[in-house]
Design a protein around this motif. Structure first.
Motif, PDB file in Angstrom:
ATOM      1  N   LEU A 211       0.827  -1.205   0.000  1.00 44.08           N
ATOM      2  CA  LEU A 211       0.000   0.000   0.000  1.00 44.08           C
ATOM      3  C   LEU A 211       0.864   1.258   0.000  1.00 44.08           C
ATOM      4  O   LEU A 211       0.591   2.232  -0.713  1.00 44.08           O
ATOM      5  CB  LEU A 211      -0.939   0.004   1.202  1.00 44.08           C
ATOM      6  N   LEU A 212       1.928   1.258   0.797  1.00 46.80           N
ATOM      7  CA  LEU A 212       2.810   2.423   0.844  1.00 46.80           C
ATOM      8  C   LEU A 212       3.484   2.651  -0.512  1.00 46.80           C
ATOM      9  O   LEU A 212       3.752   3.801  -0.898  1.00 46.80           O
ATOM     10  CB  LEU A 212       3.864   2.247   1.937  1.00 46.80           C
ATOM     11  N   LYS A 213       3.730   1.584  -1.234  1.00 45.20           N
ATOM     12  CA  LYS A 213       4.285   1.717  -2.584  1.00 45.20           C
ATOM     13  C   LYS A 213       3.308   2.451  -3.488  1.00 45.20           C
ATOM     14  O   LYS A 213       3.701   3.301  -4.295  1.00 45.20           O
ATOM     15  CB  LYS A 213       4.602   0.327  -3.151  1.00 45.20           C
ATOM     16  N   ILE A 214       2.017   2.141  -3.337  1.00 38.77           N
ATOM     17  CA  ILE A 214       0.983   2.832  -4.118  1.00 38.77           C
ATOM     18  C   ILE A 214       0.908   4.300  -3.719  1.00 38.77           C
ATOM     19  O   ILE A 214       0.771   5.186  -4.571  1.00 38.77           O
ATOM     20  CB  ILE A 214      -0.377   2.139  -3.920  1.00 38.77           C
ATOM     21  N   VAL A 215       1.016   4.581  -2.420  1.00 38.23           N
ATOM     22  CA  VAL A 215       0.999   5.968  -1.939  1.00 38.23           C
ATOM     23  C   VAL A 215       2.147   6.751  -2.567  1.00 38.23           C
ATOM     24  O   VAL A 215       1.973   7.898  -3.026  1.00 38.23           O
ATOM     25  CB  VAL A 215       1.068   6.022  -0.403  1.00 38.23           C
ATOM     26  N   ARG A 216       3.325   6.151  -2.620  1.00 38.77           N
ATOM     27  CA  ARG A 216       4.483   6.826  -3.235  1.00 38.77           C
ATOM     28  C   ARG A 216       4.261   7.048  -4.727  1.00 38.77           C
ATOM     29  O   ARG A 216       4.682   8.067  -5.283  1.00 38.77           O
ATOM     30  CB  ARG A 216       5.740   6.010  -2.984  1.00 38.77           C
TER      31      ARG A 216
END
Length: 525
Positions: A211-216
């Motif tokens: 999910l954090l990869k998507i946020v980035r």
């Protein structure tokens, strides 16, 4: 061990709000803010939910909005999304232009999207239908073009680098996949600013990283993200700045570079916390729980462990390690295929959770909302749910006085902040709801308390209070099995830590004799 690296303060606390130095803004973003707010106040019947709050977020920035439950975060988000109107003299600017008469429709037109913790998806509809839902809204009814809907949904998922079958029902998706669908729906609506409310509360470590990869990726595309999370390690990892609220007031906005979780906790709560591993001498304590070579096909294999009287044993590991599956067997919800369970030296053959409760075992589930509480029922009803038989009088009816005394006693003992016992339990904060769950099971007078991720969705201040209760129970002689994928929680709150992987116990650690970094490397290797 450097306490500043921890995310789980010990439950003992020292100091008060006045002990924390006054704070001011320490970081000012360069350029024109995407959204800028000044002097935002909101009153509800004379109660100041927000008081002179300011807020700004830059284009493409990942900003954290931090604070304890009840500090005003949700109220501020609802002001920004047009649900609430601020008090007069408030100033709101988008791209440097003043915003007047903001309502939810206008907020969406400006590109402001909010992904609440419950996601607000339609479980019986497909992935494509949920993602492109808003495209079919309008003043007049019209036929749905399913081909265009699927094209739009596919394009957004491809942009996010995610592959989810468009024809699957949302009900069949994991929580992590539902989060992605909610994000995709916001992007279809041309979002420029996305608020994410506790997006990782129910996710594993691996799912959180995805999910954090998507946020980035969103940030790289110029979309601003405001991240609301109680998991401070994530906040410091993914955000560039953090805006802190406390008791409806603006504390400050700070760069995350150089910020520690300890300092952020102090800013959020106005208190300082002690960080130390437990040093309890349990060498002479009798064993309460002993399991030998317990196995259940496809879930866990040859697990052996013991928990002594007054001991807290932590179990950690990645998603799918078999921790919850093991707990369910210890609570009689599933039956092992092989191995033995003994409580106080007596073998147990658990056919149901009722057998486990009668034997003296209590289980606090990781899913508080669905399995721990009946949200529509009262605080009192939830508190006594597991001990109704003990409240019957000679006529086999519940004795009102006995019921009320029990409820009152546990509310006082666990310092549960409520209005009235007859209020719905859904009216409470996450931390107070979790205390009601604890009260429900402690009322059964257990010998062994199993806690499965007991602080999911609970803010850092409330976590400290919950662990203070857990420590007190251990001091009183209760045996506790603490399951958590947040390694600092078990490191600072357990006497021993067990690492579970692929259904087996693969390592034992004594906090203090090893570092938290070593455990984290082993678990996430």
């Amino acid at each position: 061990m450097n306490p500043s690296a921890s995310t789980a303060p010990r439950s003992s606390e020292r100091g008060h709000a006045s002990d924390v130095p006054a704070v001011v803004d320490t970081d000012h973003a360069e350029g024109t803010a995407l959204l800028k707010l000044e002097n935002i106040s909101k009153l509800f019947g004379g109660v100041k939910a927000l008081q002179a709050v300011k807020f700004d977020v830059m284009p493409g920035e990942v900003l954290c909005l931090a604070g304890e439950n009840g500090c005003g975060k949700s109220t501020l988000i609802k002001v920004i999304s047009g649900v609430y109107q601020p008090e007069p003299d408030a100033a709101m600017l988008m791209d440097g232009q003043s915003i007047e008469g903001l309502d939810p429709a206008k907020a969406r037109d400006l590109g402001i999207q909010v992904i609440w913790q419950d996601l607000a998806l339609f479980p019986e509809m497909t992935v494509a239908e949920n993602i492109a839902f808003e495209q079919n809204l309008g003043p007049r009814p019209r036929l749905v073009n399913y081909s265009l809907m699927k094209i739009a949904a596919h394009r957004i998922l491809e942009r996010l680098g995610v592959d989810i079958a468009l024809n699957r029902s949302v009900r069949s998706l994991s929580i992590a996949q539902r989060q992605v669908v909610a994000i995709a729906r916001a992007l279809v609506a041309d979002a420029r600013l996305v608020f994410m409310d506790e997006p990782t509360a129910s996710l594993s470590h691996a799912e959180t990283e995805a999910l954090l990869k998507i946020v980035r990726r969103l940030s790289a595309d110029g979309i601003a993200v405001v991240f609301v999370s109680h998991r401070l390690a994530e906040v410091l990892d993914v955000c560039t700045r953090v805006t802190v609220l406390r008791d409806g007031r603006y504390v400050g906005t700070f760069p995350t570079a150089g910020m520690t979780q300890t300092r952020l906790t102090e800013l959020m709560t106005g208190r300082t916390f002690d960080y130390a591993v437990r040093t309890t001498d349990l060498s002479a304590a009798p064993v309460v729980l002993r399991i030998d070579n317990l196995s259940r096909r496809g879930e866990y294999d040859s697990v052996s462990l013991d928990v002594k009287r007054g001991e807290i044993v932590g179990v950690t590991g990645r998603l799918g390690a078999g921790r919850t599956e093991l707990a369910l067997s210890l609570f009689g919800m599933t039956r092992p295929d092989a191995g033995t369970i003994a409580l106080d030296g007596k073998p147990l053959a658990l056919r149901s959770n009722r057998d486990a409760i009668r034997a003296g075992i209590a289980y606090v589930s990781e899913d508080r909302l669905q399995l721990g509480l009946v949200q529509q029922q009262s605080i009192g009803d939830n508190t006594v749910a597991a001990v109704l038989d003990g409240l019957l009088d000679a006529t086999h009816l519940i004795a009102p006085r006995k019921r009320d005394d029990l409820i009152r006693g546990w509310i006082e003992r666990l310092a549960i902040k409520i209005g009235k016992p007859d209020d719905a339990v859904s009216t409470l904060s996450g931390g107070n709801q979790q205390r009601v769950v604890l009260a429900k099971w402690l009322a059964t007078n257990p010998k062994l308390l199993i806690l499965d991720s007991p602080t999911v969705g609970v803010d850092v201040g409330a976590r400290a209070g919950i662990f203070a209760i857990i420590h007190k129970l251990a001091e009183q002689g209760m045996a506790i099995l603490l399951i958590s994928d947040e390694i600092p929680e078990v490191y600072f709150n357990a006497d021993r830590v067990l690492h579970m992987r692929n259904g087996q116990i693969v390592a034992h650690y004594a906090p203090g004799a090893t570092t938290i970094d070593q455990i984290e490397r082993d678990v996430h290797a």
